[in-house]
Design an enzyme around this catalytic site. Structure first.
Site, PDB file in Angstrom:
ATOM      1  N   GLU A  54      -7.259  -3.186  -3.996  1.00  0.00           N
ATOM      2  CA  GLU A  54      -8.587  -3.062  -3.394  1.00  0.00           C
ATOM      3  C   GLU A  54      -9.213  -1.698  -3.650  1.00  0.00           C
ATOM      4  O   GLU A  54     -10.432  -1.593  -3.750  1.00  0.00           O
ATOM      5  CB  GLU A  54      -8.477  -3.306  -1.885  1.00  0.00           C
ATOM      6  CG  GLU A  54      -9.795  -3.251  -1.137  1.00  0.00           C
ATOM      7  CD  GLU A  54      -9.622  -3.491   0.354  1.00  0.00           C
ATOM      8  OE1 GLU A  54     -10.434  -4.209   0.949  1.00  0.00           O
ATOM      9  OE2 GLU A  54      -8.649  -2.940   0.928  1.00  0.00           O
ATOM     10  N   HIS A  89      -0.564   5.053   1.045  1.00  0.00           N
ATOM     11  CA  HIS A  89      -0.077   5.793   2.213  1.00  0.00           C
ATOM     12  C   HIS A  89       0.569   7.120   1.812  1.00  0.00           C
ATOM     13  O   HIS A  89       0.277   8.167   2.393  1.00  0.00           O
ATOM     14  CB  HIS A  89       0.935   4.938   2.981  1.00  0.00           C
ATOM     15  CG  HIS A  89       0.340   3.721   3.611  1.00  0.00           C
ATOM     16  ND1 HIS A  89       0.942   3.037   4.644  1.00  0.00           N
ATOM     17  CD2 HIS A  89      -0.812   3.039   3.361  1.00  0.00           C
ATOM     18  CE1 HIS A  89       0.201   2.002   4.999  1.00  0.00           C
ATOM     19  NE2 HIS A  89      -0.860   1.985   4.219  1.00  0.00           N
ATOM     20  N   GLU A 101      -7.815   5.330  -4.215  1.00  0.00           N
ATOM     21  CA  GLU A 101      -6.553   5.731  -3.599  1.00  0.00           C
ATOM     22  C   GLU A 101      -5.389   5.527  -4.561  1.00  0.00           C
ATOM     23  O   GLU A 101      -4.373   6.226  -4.462  1.00  0.00           O
ATOM     24  CB  GLU A 101      -6.346   4.976  -2.297  1.00  0.00           C
ATOM     25  CG  GLU A 101      -7.300   5.438  -1.198  1.00  0.00           C
ATOM     26  CD  GLU A 101      -7.185   4.623   0.068  1.00  0.00           C
ATOM     27  OE1 GLU A 101      -7.010   5.218   1.145  1.00  0.00           O
ATOM     28  OE2 GLU A 101      -7.281   3.380   0.000  1.00  0.00           O
ATOM     29  N   ASP A 144      -2.723  -7.920  -5.750  1.00  0.00           N
ATOM     30  CA  ASP A 144      -4.105  -7.439  -5.756  1.00  0.00           C
ATOM     31  C   ASP A 144      -4.164  -5.940  -5.549  1.00  0.00           C
ATOM     32  O   ASP A 144      -3.192  -5.315  -5.144  1.00  0.00           O
ATOM     33  CB  ASP A 144      -4.941  -8.164  -4.697  1.00  0.00           C
ATOM     34  CG  ASP A 144      -4.564  -7.772  -3.273  1.00  0.00           C
ATOM     35  OD1 ASP A 144      -4.890  -6.649  -2.852  1.00  0.00           O
ATOM     36  OD2 ASP A 144      -3.950  -8.589  -2.566  1.00  0.00           O
ATOM     37  N   ASP A 192       0.790  -1.238   0.000  1.00  0.00           N
ATOM     38  CA  ASP A 192       0.000   0.000   0.000  1.00  0.00           C
ATOM     39  C   ASP A 192       0.820   1.285   0.000  1.00  0.00           C
ATOM     40  O   ASP A 192       0.304   2.341   0.405  1.00  0.00           O
ATOM     41  CB  ASP A 192      -0.930   0.035   1.220  1.00  0.00           C
ATOM     42  CG  ASP A 192      -1.936  -1.097   1.264  1.00  0.00           C
ATOM     43  OD1 ASP A 192      -2.006  -1.862   0.289  1.00  0.00           O
ATOM     44  OD2 ASP A 192      -2.639  -1.220   2.281  1.00  0.00           O
ATOM     45  N   TYR A 224     -19.014  -0.701   2.108  1.00  0.00           N
ATOM     46  CA  TYR A 224     -17.569  -0.910   2.202  1.00  0.00           C
ATOM     47  C   TYR A 224     -16.989  -1.228   0.824  1.00  0.00           C
ATOM     48  O   TYR A 224     -15.973  -0.653   0.409  1.00  0.00           O
ATOM     49  CB  TYR A 224     -17.240  -2.083   3.132  1.00  0.00           C
ATOM     50  CG  TYR A 224     -17.716  -2.012   4.552  1.00  0.00           C
ATOM     51  CD1 TYR A 224     -18.223  -0.832   5.104  1.00  0.00           C
ATOM     52  CD2 TYR A 224     -17.668  -3.142   5.369  1.00  0.00           C
ATOM     53  CE1 TYR A 224     -18.656  -0.793   6.418  1.00  0.00           C
ATOM     54  CE2 TYR A 224     -18.095  -3.107   6.692  1.00  0.00           C
ATOM     55  CZ  TYR A 224     -18.598  -1.939   7.209  1.00  0.00           C
ATOM     56  OH  TYR A 224     -19.017  -1.914   8.502  1.00  0.00           O
TER      57      TYR A 224
END
Length: 703
Positions: free
Chosen positions: A529, A450, A533, A527, A446, A611
């Protein structure tokens, strides 16, 4: 070098499994990672093929590398997922020299953003028997034999092996029909031109008579069509070893080129293009399209294209998007009514009175960055959209002080540059021993998520106060600028000459989006998600480039956003009529978590519709209206949230959903955010009422 306040160390918790020494930093989030992590038995997806080090498993009990291709009718559907079988090897490569199995190793070398070499090394040997160049989109799976005796097995079983006339000097050709009715082609090119004789010793094995020095290539001919076979014949004998990227931008038009380095004979390459490539191919590249199409795991049909490079063009770069609210209908710059400005100011007075230092002084880089970014957006809204510079300046001073903790690397878990892999990571896992702390940041999970929030906050600070960023950024260096640029280099370094960071750690220029999973092996591969972002990183980088006057960085951000928009719409954000995902899955509207091998309509933290849909919305920002088609938003809203269903959602997710609604119905969103019954509980930790009011008002909601 990385920013001077970021320390360094030479170790990392994840060993470099079987990686030969290389001077360049090692990519962590790329397609071949399963061959360098864990027990090395999980598959690698080059698309449309996958490869797996069998280690004696399967019907054939091979110790070689198995090659598979999955057809659409082999998919497995669950309640929330579409999956592809992973233990279905069609044709494993191996050799007599690997027969003992025990003690052999799989080693890799030449790891880049687009490629790696996998080497099968016999027990007690120092050099490989077989090398497989792994390149995204390769038209053939090529094995380079180093004086080893070829064995080719199949757990699907051989029905026939048919020698065919040589398509060109020095190339031997076979047609292989498996018991599943599928046709594969095999081409062999001996280094000395002598050819290769294969014999079917059983219905599971093809074997050569002796040692072979040269290449064996296999590929699948869907439908056993003669014209497709001719295309394969044209490219037989040549294979890619790596790729490079070049790009250019002229105003709102951008293009990027994938160029392959090749080996073998002088034939042109045949490479497989994904649907988003085909849509944007320049005419000269598109001329190389063939009739060959093979199913990919999660991205529709791949098309064979003949050529040693591809050029793709994006004609609609988001050059007009800045910090102000934006959507595809009205652009940006809509006038906000006096009443709207008053509401933004009132909300800003409350939001900017909060303790920014406490809200960002956390043990998580992710949540700390979200706090800084939300306050930055609120300050911008008050300054530019509500025309209240005094209130904005008061908030800006607090934000600068909170940001300084990170720019001087004095947060709870400081960042560190680790040279084992080559990147900047949180020290949280070093300190706690927990690989999953802060979403796995230490393990390169990520990073683009971040870092995006910090970069976005810095871009707004620098925009509102140019003195925060010296005009001349050469030595003596500016710590704030160095720190932000270090984050960008870690996730999106554009230069193979950078000795500290790999090229494009997160963003995958072949797939058109980023991969979030770092140094964790996975049965279904990498992957992603959160498309939103992912796009936020590109947008933040674009705006940071604009703020500091780095036109090349701004152009890269614009181009990445355009490519992401195309990829998201093809593979993640599914409008009715989407042909790249299974028809019975498209109604979910978003894929949820898209792996290399499956789509799972869920999140890592729950399965509520808000979600699953909402993780592809947060945070709604000026680029959201660009990457999220209005028609998609309308379909998604009608599927899950209309007729009052949105008001059944709890907490901050309700605010997220209404902020998304602002992209298609800004008045309804504005009325809700400004209404008498609005409750702050509907703001998640990364949002402010100030920005939500400014967003919906700036898109016309307060008129």
């Amino acid at each position: 070098m990385p920013a001077s306040d970021i320390g360094s160390r030479s170790d990392h918790p994840v060993p470099r499994m079987g990686i030969s020494e290389q001077t360049a930093p090692k990519s962590t989030n790329k397609f071949y990672a399963n061959f360098i992590l864990g027990n090395q038995t999980n598959s690698v997806w080059t698309q449309p093929f996958s490869l797996q080090w069998s280690q004696g498993s399967g019907n054939a009990k091979t110790w070689g590398v198995s090659v598979s291709h999955i057809e659409a009718d082999q998919r497995v559907f669950g309640v929330t997922a579409t999956d592809n079988p992973v233990d279905n090897p069609s044709l494993p490569y191996w050799s007599n020299e690997l027969m003992s199995g025990s003690g052999m190793t799989l080693a890799t070398d030449s790891l880049t953003a687009f490629s790696a070499n996998a080497n099968l090394i016999p027990k007690d040997a120092s050099s490989p028997a077989i090398t497989l160049p792994l390149v995204q989109g390769m038209g053939f799976v090529t094995a380079v034999y180093h004086s080893a005796t070829p064995l080719i097995d199949s757990g699907v079983f051989f029905r026939t092996l048919t020698p065919l006339p040589s398509p060109k000097p020095g190339v031997t050709k076979y047609k292989i029909l498996l018991e599943d009715g599928k046709t594969w082609l095999l081409y062999a090119t001996a280094k000395d031109g002598s050819g290769l004789a294969l014999t079917a010793t059983s219905n599971t094995r093809l074997q050569a008579a002796g040692a072979f020095e040269g290449t064996i290539q296999i590929t699948k001919n869907p439908g056993d069509v003669a014209s497709q076979e001719e295309s394969y014949d044209t490219a037989a004998g040549a294979y890619p070893t790596t790729a490079s990227l070049s790009a250019s931008v002229d105003g709102s038009i951008g293009s990027y080129t994938l160029s392959w380095t090749k080996s073998g004979n002088d034939s042109p390459l045949l490479m497989f293009a994904l649907p988003h490539h085909i849509q944007s191919m320049a005419a000269t590249t598109s001329a190389g399209k063939t009739a060959i199409q093979l199913q990919t795991t999660v991205k529709g049909l791949a098309t064979g294209v003949i050529g040693d490079f591809w050029t793709m063009t994006e004609p609609d770069l988001p050059t007009s998007i800045g910090f102000a609210p934006w959507n595809a209908t009205s652009g940006s710059g809509r006038a906000i009514s006096a009443a709207g400005q008053q509401r933004i100011t009132a909300a800003g007075t409350s939001d900017l009175s909060q303790d920014m230092d406490a809200q960002s002084n956390l043990n998580s880089m992710y949540y700390s960055g979200k706090a800084l970014s939300k306050f930055a957006s609120a300050i911008y809204a008050v300054h530019d959209l509500a025309s209240n510079p005094d209130l904005a300046q008061a908030g800006l001073g607090k934000l600068k002080a909170a940001f300084a903790r990170f720019a001087s690397n004095k947060q709870q878990f400081p960042l560190v540059y680790e040279s084992a892999w080559g990147g900047v990571v949180s020290t949280a896992s070093y300190a706690t021993g927990d690989a999953g702390v802060d979403f796995g940041n230490t393990y390169y999970n990520d990073h683009h998520f971040h870092w995006s929030y910090f970069i976005h906050a810095a871009a707004i600070i620098g925009y509102l106060d140019p003195s925060w960023i010296p005009a001349n950024r050469e030595p003596p260096s500016n710590k704030k600028t160095d720190w932000v640029n270090t984050l960008i280099r870690d996730a999106a370094n554009p230069s193979p000459a950078d000795p500290y960071f790999p090229v494009s750690r997160s963003f995958d220029w072949y797939h058109g989006h980023s991969w979030a999973k770092g140094l964790f092996d996975s049965g279904d591969g990498k992957d992603e998600e959160s498309t939103s972002e992912d796009a936020l990183f590109s947008y933040a980088m674009k705006m940071w480039g604009r703020t500091i006057g780095d036109t090349a960085m701004e152009a890269r951000g614009n181009l990445m956003l355009a490519v992401q928009k195309r990829a998201f719409q093809n593979y993640f954000l599914m409008e009715g009529g989407n042909v790249n995902q299974p028809e019975n899955f498209v109604g979910n509207k978003v894929t949820g978590i898209l792996f290399e091998n499956k789509c799972h309509h869920v999140t890592y933290f729950g399965a509520n519709p808000e979600y699953i849909e909402g993780i592809h919305m947060i945070p709604i920002n000026p680029s959201s209206g660009y990457v999220r088609n209005q028609n998609f938003i309308k379909e998604e809203w009608a599927t899950y949230f209309d007729d009052g269903r949105v008001d059944q959602t709890d907490g901050g997710w309700r605010g997220i959903l209404y902020s998304n609604l602002a992209l298609i119905d800004p008045k309804a969103a504005y009325d809700w955010f400004s209404g008498p019954n609005f409750d702050p509980q509907y703001l998640d930790g990364g949002a402010t009422l100030t920005w939500y009011l400014a967003l919906s008002a700036g898109l016309g909601g307060s008129a």
